[in-house]
Design a protein around this motif. Sequence first.
Motif, mmCIF file in Angstrom:
data_model
loop_
_atom_site.group_PDB
_atom_site.id
_atom_site.type_symbol
_atom_site.label_atom_id
_atom_site.label_comp_id
_atom_site.label_asym_id
_atom_site.label_seq_id
_atom_site.Cartn_x
_atom_site.Cartn_y
_atom_site.Cartn_z
ATOM 1 N N LEU A 138 40.174 50.577 41.085
ATOM 2 C CA LEU A 138 40.905 50.889 39.999
ATOM 3 C C LEU A 138 41.807 49.540 39.764
ATOM 4 O O LEU A 138 42.060 48.970 38.413
ATOM 5 N N LYS A 139 42.355 48.838 40.804
ATOM 6 C CA LYS A 139 43.345 47.820 40.727
ATOM 7 C C LYS A 139 42.634 46.416 40.649
ATOM 8 O O LYS A 139 43.339 45.455 40.387
ATOM 9 N N ASN A 140 41.444 46.262 40.828
ATOM 10 C CA ASN A 140 40.645 45.044 40.880
ATOM 11 C C ASN A 140 39.606 44.848 39.713
ATOM 12 O O ASN A 140 39.170 45.833 39.378
ATOM 13 N N ASP A 141 39.417 43.571 39.647
ATOM 14 C CA ASP A 141 38.473 43.254 38.451
ATOM 15 C C ASP A 141 37.052 43.104 39.073
ATOM 16 O O ASP A 141 36.777 42.313 39.868
ATOM 17 N N MET A 163 31.203 51.562 36.786
ATOM 18 C CA MET A 163 31.992 51.951 35.430
ATOM 19 C C MET A 163 33.290 50.853 35.269
ATOM 20 O O MET A 163 33.477 50.819 34.002
ATOM 21 N N LYS A 164 33.484 49.953 36.192
ATOM 22 C CA LYS A 164 34.290 49.010 36.066
ATOM 23 C C LYS A 164 33.836 47.930 35.648
ATOM 24 O O LYS A 164 34.268 46.471 35.682
ATOM 25 N N ILE A 211 31.704 41.317 46.173
ATOM 26 C CA ILE A 211 32.534 42.159 46.643
ATOM 27 C C ILE A 211 31.984 43.090 47.533
ATOM 28 O O ILE A 211 30.671 43.404 47.306
ATOM 29 N N ILE A 212 32.445 43.357 48.725
ATOM 30 C CA ILE A 212 31.840 44.475 49.620
ATOM 31 C C ILE A 212 32.855 45.471 49.800
ATOM 32 O O ILE A 212 34.164 45.125 50.159
ATOM 33 N N ARG A 262 43.915 38.970 54.741
ATOM 34 C CA ARG A 262 44.495 40.329 54.309
ATOM 35 C C ARG A 262 45.609 39.921 53.123
ATOM 36 O O ARG A 262 46.376 38.969 53.283
ATOM 37 N N VAL A 263 44.966 40.365 51.918
ATOM 38 C CA VAL A 263 46.005 40.259 50.744
ATOM 39 C C VAL A 263 46.603 41.626 50.087
ATOM 40 O O VAL A 263 47.128 41.380 49.099
ATOM 41 N N ASP A 264 46.196 42.782 50.634
ATOM 42 C CA ASP A 264 46.670 43.978 50.065
ATOM 43 C C ASP A 264 46.250 45.030 51.204
ATOM 44 O O ASP A 264 45.413 44.957 51.959
ATOM 45 N N THR A 265 47.306 46.094 51.269
ATOM 46 C CA THR A 265 47.345 47.141 52.466
ATOM 47 C C THR A 265 47.781 48.287 51.508
ATOM 48 O O THR A 265 48.812 48.359 50.798
#
Length: 279
Positions: A138-141, A163-164, A211-212, A262-265
């Motif tokens: 949901l947070k990413n493109d 859906m995104k 994206i994986i 790592r860029v988000d957790t």
Amino acid sequence: MSNTIYIGYDFTVTPLQPAVEILIAELGYAGFESFVETETGVTAYIQKDEWRSDILEDIQILDSDEFEITFEFNEIEQVNWNAEWERNFNPIIVDDICAVRAPFHEKFDTQYDIIIEPKMSFGTGHHETTHMMIQHILKNDFTDKTVLDMGCGTGVLAILAEMKGAKKLEAIDIDNWCYLNSVENVERNNCHQITVYEGDVALLKDKTYDIIIANINRNILLQDIPEYATCLNAKGLLFLSGFYFDDIPAIEELCNKMNLKRVDTLQRNDWVALKFQKE
């Protein structure tokens, strides 16, 4: 499969959380196929052909001093999985944006509405790891991205990715039940960009993705991350979950060796979901 004989374990758990979630995860690694949460704990099912007398030997939470867990088990024939899920599967809403529900639930007024008939597959959105992976998506493109959903379970993550706006998606699971269930759910949600495969990391040879997504478990991830890194395009994103907070150092060390930063957790209880970017 209607004549398949199962062994059913009824676990009574005190206190319920996070013990039930941890127990389900560990039982899944041991080969249990389906789980129904109850008011007192969880019922877990495994095919009799896959069962052995020491099946619970490596279930570490049973030895924990933090929880009291008792169980009894018996043989079951012709389990009506749909009836089990209908009794116990409640819809969820993630961040007020995405609803995950069964066909018999009423539609929610959310931006994304995903219909899942979970049957025996893992990934309804209820487990912390699936919930957090939904949050990451949901947070990413995902617009016009090529996407791999590895260990797809019910296919819920691939469905949301389409859906995104993802333009080409592949969903892979080694389990035949998950493969068949993902195919059904992809059709049920009118997705046309997702191809579902039954198999493992060997299917990734000579393939590339923007994206994986991999919500599996620590040991499989540590084995397969190098393959994911090879398949990932420059600046591509890798979302990983299926492991605990304490597993982050081992996962991150390997990812760093593969030029993944790592860029988000995200964290829910003891579970985490990490976002890496290929440098």
